[in-house]
Design a protein around this motif. Structure first.
Motif, PDB file in Angstrom:
ATOM      1  N   MET A 114       0.484  -0.948   0.118  1.00  0.00           N
ATOM      2  CA  MET A 114      -0.282   0.060   0.123  1.00  0.00           C
ATOM      3  C   MET A 114       1.192   1.284   0.070  1.00  0.00           C
ATOM      4  N   ALA A 115       0.254   2.357  -0.893  1.00  0.00           N
ATOM      5  CA  ALA A 115       0.913   3.652  -0.750  1.00  0.00           C
ATOM      6  C   ALA A 115       0.941   4.094   0.160  1.00  0.00           C
ATOM      7  N   LYS A 116       1.652   5.665   0.386  1.00  0.00           N
ATOM      8  CA  LYS A 116       1.451   6.118   1.836  1.00  0.00           C
ATOM      9  C   LYS A 116       1.169   7.939   1.558  1.00  0.00           C
ATOM     10  N   LEU A 117       0.205   8.642   1.485  1.00  0.00           N
ATOM     11  CA  LEU A 117      -0.120   9.706   1.011  1.00  0.00           C
ATOM     12  C   LEU A 117      -0.069  10.577   1.724  1.00  0.00           C
ATOM     13  N   LEU A 118       0.412  12.356   1.114  1.00  0.00           N
ATOM     14  CA  LEU A 118       0.562  13.539   2.816  1.00  0.00           C
ATOM     15  C   LEU A 118       0.235  14.998   2.218  1.00  0.00           C
ATOM     16  N   SER A 119      -0.654  15.033   2.539  1.00  0.00           N
ATOM     17  CA  SER A 119      -1.739  16.558   0.996  1.00  0.00           C
ATOM     18  C   SER A 119      -0.810  17.771   2.560  1.00  0.00           C
ATOM     19  N   LYS A 150       7.750  11.491   3.827  1.00  0.00           N
ATOM     20  CA  LYS A 150       8.369  12.446   5.053  1.00  0.00           C
ATOM     21  C   LYS A 150       9.614  12.789   4.419  1.00  0.00           C
ATOM     22  N   LYS A 151      10.054  12.491   3.794  1.00  0.00           N
ATOM     23  CA  LYS A 151      11.704  12.969   3.018  1.00  0.00           C
ATOM     24  C   LYS A 151      11.042  14.062   2.046  1.00  0.00           C
ATOM     25  N   HIS A 152      10.062  13.601   1.258  1.00  0.00           N
ATOM     26  CA  HIS A 152       9.035  13.903  -0.116  1.00  0.00           C
ATOM     27  C   HIS A 152       9.158  15.806   0.573  1.00  0.00           C
ATOM     28  N   ALA A 153       8.027  15.689   2.087  1.00  0.00           N
ATOM     29  CA  ALA A 153       7.255  16.600   2.213  1.00  0.00           C
ATOM     30  C   ALA A 153       8.156  17.408   2.621  1.00  0.00           C
ATOM     31  N   MET A 154       9.306  16.656   3.904  1.00  0.00           N
ATOM     32  CA  MET A 154      10.444  17.780   4.353  1.00  0.00           C
ATOM     33  C   MET A 154      10.964  18.450   3.360  1.00  0.00           C
ATOM     34  N   ILE A 155      11.462  18.308   1.717  1.00  0.00           N
ATOM     35  CA  ILE A 155      12.030  19.206   0.725  1.00  0.00           C
ATOM     36  C   ILE A 155      10.334  19.962   0.644  1.00  0.00           C
ATOM     37  N   GLY A 197       9.239  29.844   6.188  1.00  0.00           N
ATOM     38  CA  GLY A 197       8.841  29.564   7.301  1.00  0.00           C
ATOM     39  C   GLY A 197       8.411  28.539   7.863  1.00  0.00           C
ATOM     40  N   MET A 198       7.573  27.498   7.801  1.00  0.00           N
ATOM     41  CA  MET A 198       6.563  26.785   8.260  1.00  0.00           C
ATOM     42  C   MET A 198       8.444  25.985   9.045  1.00  0.00           C
ATOM     43  N   ASN A 199       7.552  25.755  10.759  1.00  0.00           N
ATOM     44  CA  ASN A 199       8.322  24.922  11.373  1.00  0.00           C
ATOM     45  C   ASN A 199       7.469  23.301  11.484  1.00  0.00           C
ATOM     46  N   MET A 200       8.062  22.789  11.087  1.00  0.00           N
ATOM     47  CA  MET A 200       7.080  21.182  10.699  1.00  0.00           C
ATOM     48  C   MET A 200       7.577  19.994  11.611  1.00  0.00           C
ATOM     49  N   THR A 201       7.563  19.594  12.671  1.00  0.00           N
ATOM     50  CA  THR A 201       7.897  18.738  12.699  1.00  0.00           C
ATOM     51  C   THR A 201       7.341  17.243  12.759  1.00  0.00           C
ATOM     52  N   GLU A 202       8.015  16.493  12.767  1.00  0.00           N
ATOM     53  CA  GLU A 202       8.436  14.774  12.115  1.00  0.00           C
ATOM     54  C   GLU A 202       7.062  14.426  12.399  1.00  0.00           C
ATOM     55  N   ILE A 260       2.440  10.985  -3.088  1.00  0.00           N
ATOM     56  CA  ILE A 260       2.272   9.544  -2.658  1.00  0.00           C
ATOM     57  C   ILE A 260       3.500   9.077  -2.858  1.00  0.00           C
ATOM     58  N   SER A 261       3.705   7.714  -2.305  1.00  0.00           N
ATOM     59  CA  SER A 261       4.369   6.654  -2.320  1.00  0.00           C
ATOM     60  C   SER A 261       4.471   5.947  -2.271  1.00  0.00           C
TER      61      SER A 261
END
Ligand SMILES: [Zn+2]
Length: 51
Positions: free
Chosen positions: A1-6, A23-28, A36-41, A14-15
């Motif tokens: 199953m793939a994982k999706l992040l919006s 997560k790697k793509h989201a951080m990039i 300016g956004m501080n996005m934690t793990e 989607i990966s």
């Protein structure tokens, strides 16, 4: 199953390679589009859905 992040801005990734890859793509994306956004793990993990 793939994982999706919006992202709030409408950007989506989607990966089939799992959560770590999403997560790697989201951080990039955050560094790129929302410097300016501080996005934690933990926050990132909450946005991930299994599709
Ligand atoms: Zn975004």
């Amino acid at each position: 199953m793939a994982k999706l992040l919006s992202c709030d801005c409408g950007w989506t990734v989607i990966s089939p390679q799992g959560e770590a890859d999403v997560k790697k793509h989201a951080m990039i994306h955050v560094e790129d589009a929302h410097p300016g956004m501080n996005m934690t793990e933990e926050q990132t993990a909450k946005l991930i859905k299994t599709v």
